[in-house]
Design a protein around this motif. Structure first.
Motif, mmCIF file in Angstrom:
data_model
loop_
_atom_site.group_PDB
_atom_site.id
_atom_site.type_symbol
_atom_site.label_atom_id
_atom_site.label_comp_id
_atom_site.label_asym_id
_atom_site.label_seq_id
_atom_site.Cartn_x
_atom_site.Cartn_y
_atom_site.Cartn_z
ATOM 1 N N PRO A 1 -30.986 109.162 23.376
ATOM 2 C CA PRO A 1 -30.891 110.107 24.480
ATOM 3 C C PRO A 1 -31.083 109.425 25.837
ATOM 4 O O PRO A 1 -31.366 108.226 25.879
ATOM 5 N N ALA A 2 -30.909 110.189 26.899
ATOM 6 C CA ALA A 2 -31.058 109.640 28.235
ATOM 7 C C ALA A 2 -32.270 110.294 28.887
ATOM 8 O O ALA A 2 -32.380 111.515 28.903
ATOM 9 N N HIS B 1 -32.969 114.199 28.856
ATOM 10 C CA HIS B 1 -34.345 114.676 28.988
ATOM 11 C C HIS B 1 -34.828 114.308 30.383
ATOM 12 O O HIS B 1 -34.956 113.132 30.716
ATOM 13 N N TYR B 2 -35.044 115.336 31.183
ATOM 14 C CA TYR B 2 -35.332 115.140 32.600
ATOM 15 C C TYR B 2 -36.653 115.821 32.970
ATOM 16 O O TYR B 2 -36.850 117.004 32.698
ATOM 17 N N THR C 1 -39.849 103.587 26.955
ATOM 18 C CA THR C 1 -39.407 103.176 28.272
ATOM 19 C C THR C 1 -38.353 104.174 28.719
ATOM 20 O O THR C 1 -37.437 104.468 27.957
ATOM 21 N N ILE C 2 -38.489 104.701 29.934
ATOM 22 C CA ILE C 2 -37.496 105.673 30.385
ATOM 23 C C ILE C 2 -36.256 104.945 30.911
ATOM 24 O O ILE C 2 -36.314 103.756 31.216
ATOM 25 N N ASP C 3 -35.146 105.680 31.011
ATOM 26 C CA ASP C 3 -33.918 105.044 31.498
ATOM 27 C C ASP C 3 -33.907 104.939 33.018
ATOM 28 O O ASP C 3 -33.579 103.891 33.560
ATOM 29 N N VAL C 4 -34.248 106.042 33.679
ATOM 30 C CA VAL C 4 -34.216 106.030 35.145
ATOM 31 C C VAL C 4 -35.516 106.579 35.715
ATOM 32 O O VAL C 4 -35.965 107.658 35.329
ATOM 33 N N PHE D 1 -41.697 99.987 32.287
ATOM 34 C CA PHE D 1 -41.816 101.445 32.407
ATOM 35 C C PHE D 1 -40.428 102.087 32.431
ATOM 36 O O PHE D 1 -40.194 103.093 31.777
ATOM 37 N N ALA D 2 -39.511 101.466 33.182
ATOM 38 C CA ALA D 2 -38.155 102.033 33.284
ATOM 39 C C ALA D 2 -37.107 100.942 33.215
ATOM 40 O O ALA D 2 -37.358 99.804 33.613
ATOM 41 N N ARG D 3 -35.933 101.303 32.708
ATOM 42 C CA ARG D 3 -34.820 100.335 32.644
ATOM 43 C C ARG D 3 -34.146 100.198 33.997
ATOM 44 O O ARG D 3 -33.628 99.142 34.328
ATOM 45 N N ALA D 4 -34.116 101.290 34.748
ATOM 46 C CA ALA D 4 -33.513 101.237 36.088
ATOM 47 C C ALA D 4 -34.381 102.025 37.057
ATOM 48 O O ALA D 4 -34.802 103.141 36.754
ATOM 49 N N TYR D 5 -34.650 101.395 38.201
ATOM 50 C CA TYR D 5 -35.359 102.069 39.298
ATOM 51 C C TYR D 5 -34.301 102.384 40.338
ATOM 52 O O TYR D 5 -33.711 101.470 40.923
#
Ligand code: 5CA
Ligand code: ZN
Length: 406
Positions: free
Chosen positions: A39-40, A79-80, A240-243, A271-275
């Motif tokens: 998921p994203a 998932h936001y 780890t979250i995506d964004v 923590f995140a793949r993209a900031y």
């Protein structure tokens, strides 16, 4: 906390594309999520509710709404999560200055924000979470940081030791002097005596007279700013979250600190793949900000009769990574563009819609190139054609991918 009404999101035929976004930490494009089956997961820093939504806030939430829409278009489960900083110094200061209860002020401004987001057709997060309702989560994370040896006490206030995270500094990559200056400007206390490092940030502030406070194993007090976002993101999204998203004013210290706190608490990286950061929207040569008071408010424009879709289109006309200044001309041009698009739809036939939708997807998945995306629909609307299915397809695509209801 209740979010707001979800807009309808049509499904657009034709092949979707994977999203590439510019990551502040690596300074280059990344594909998120990395796997085709998702998921994203996205966390976006929400408002501090002491004043109404201005065009800068709106630009930020519309930008991340595009990410949400492109992920859905590509078939991901999204998932936001978004927070609300419903207790913090600026909110308490404004409440005192205007003689209202801080909780009433927050409630009023949160409701106005919900109304603005609904009008702008921003898809609500699954979790819309205030700090006040998250105190136990924050306390749990601070305890974890304590166990990791990353927290110390200064006269009853608890600080996070930034040196505990070997990756600290890797999101902003700012030099020491820049970090120090920004930390001082943006809610930090570099000069506080007793700290081990001037950049160490508060995670728990002991009770101050006349201010709200909650019981905790560390005594009565309230959370520091950055730990609230680490705690809420970890609880609802995990590592780890995506964004991790927000405005560029949050790169340092906020996103640097909250990522480091999450990394030290869990021992997992990153923590995140993209900031991802929305550039600043200003007015009259200055950053639009609640503290400066130079605001163009979404709610005021709506009350004055502006079409919320024209407001959204005015924001989309600027690329999210370029700073810009709001002027009345932005809104006039957007209204003109909206009229042109609607006029073209009303013709009943049009040129090849499939090519236009492909151009739209291609532009948007290329680091949210909204100027190119709008140009693709401009071209479609300015071209004559005989395809009777094309207006319906364009209407669906503008709605689903841009959030513009024609
Ligand atoms: N509550 C914190 C985040 S945890 C906060 O920064 N709140 S805020 O109300 O000040 O801002 C809300 C969001 O709008 C943040 O993501 C912030 O980075 C963004 N933002 C604030 N001012 C601007 C601006 N002038 N242009 C673009 N985005 C902005
Ligand atoms: Zn935040």
């Amino acid at each position: 906390m209740q979010a707001w009404t979800k807009p309808e999101i049509p499904v657009v035929p034709g092949p979707a594309r994977r999203l590439r976004l510019y990551d502040t930490a690596s300074g280059g494009p990344v594909e998120v999520p990395p796997a085709a089956d998702g998921p994203a997961r996205m966390y976006v820093c929400g408002i501090t509710p002491y004043d109404a939504t201005h065009m800068g806030h709106a630009a930020t939430y519309v930008t991340f709404d595009l990410i949400n829409r492109l992920w859905r278009d590509a078939g991901y489960d999204v998932h936001y999560t978004q927070n609300i900083t419903d207790v913090d110094d600026p909110l308490l200061e404004r409440a005192t200055a205007t003689g209202v209860e801080w909780a009433d002020l927050a409630e009023r401004e949160i409701q106005l924000f919900r109304d603005d987001m609904t009008a702008l057709r921003v898809i609500p997060p699954q979790e819309y979470v205030g700090v006040v309702e998250s105190i136990p989560l924050v306390v749990e994370r601070i305890a974890e940081l304590q166990r990791a040896g990353a927290v110390y006490d200064v006269d009853g206030d608890l600080y996070f030791a930034v040196k505990a995270d070997p990756a600290f500094g890797s999101i902003s990559s700012y030099d020491a002097a820049t970090m120090l200056a920004l930390f001082g400007e943006r809610g930090g206390d570099p000069d506080r005596e007793g700290k081990r490092d001037p950049l160490d940030c508060l995670v728990w502030m002991r009770e101050r007279p006349g201010e709200p406070a909650w019981d905790s194993p560390f005594g009565r007090g309230r959370p520091g700013w950055h730990i609230e976002c680490s705690a809420i993101a970890l609880r609802y999204l995990g590592m780890t979250i995506d964004v991790q998203g927000g405005g560029s004013d949050l790169i340092f210290p906020h996103h640097e600190m909250s990522a480091s706190e999450a990394q030290c608490a869990t021992g997992e990286y990153p923590f995140a793949r993209a900031y991802v950061h929305q550039a600043m929207v200003g007015l009259d040569g200055e950053k639009m900000s609640k503290s400066k008071g130079n605001l163009v408010l979404v709610s005021r424009e709506r009350q004055a009769g502006s079409d919320p879709m024209a407001i959204r289109l005015a924001l989309l006309a600027h690329h999210y990574r370029t700073d810009w200044f709001w002027t009345d001309a932005d809104l006039l041009e957007a209204q003109k563009r909206l009229d042109t698009w609607r006029g073209a739809i009303a013709r009943g036939t049009g040129p090849d819609g499939t090519a236009a939708v492909d151009a739209l997807r291609s532009a948007l998945t290329n680091d949210l190139d909204t100027p190119a995306a709008l140009a693709a629909l401009d071209l479609w609307s300015e071209t004559n054609g005989e395809d009777p299915t094309s207006p319906a397809l364009i209407t669906q695509a503008a709605d689903a991918l841009l959030g513009i209801k024609l």
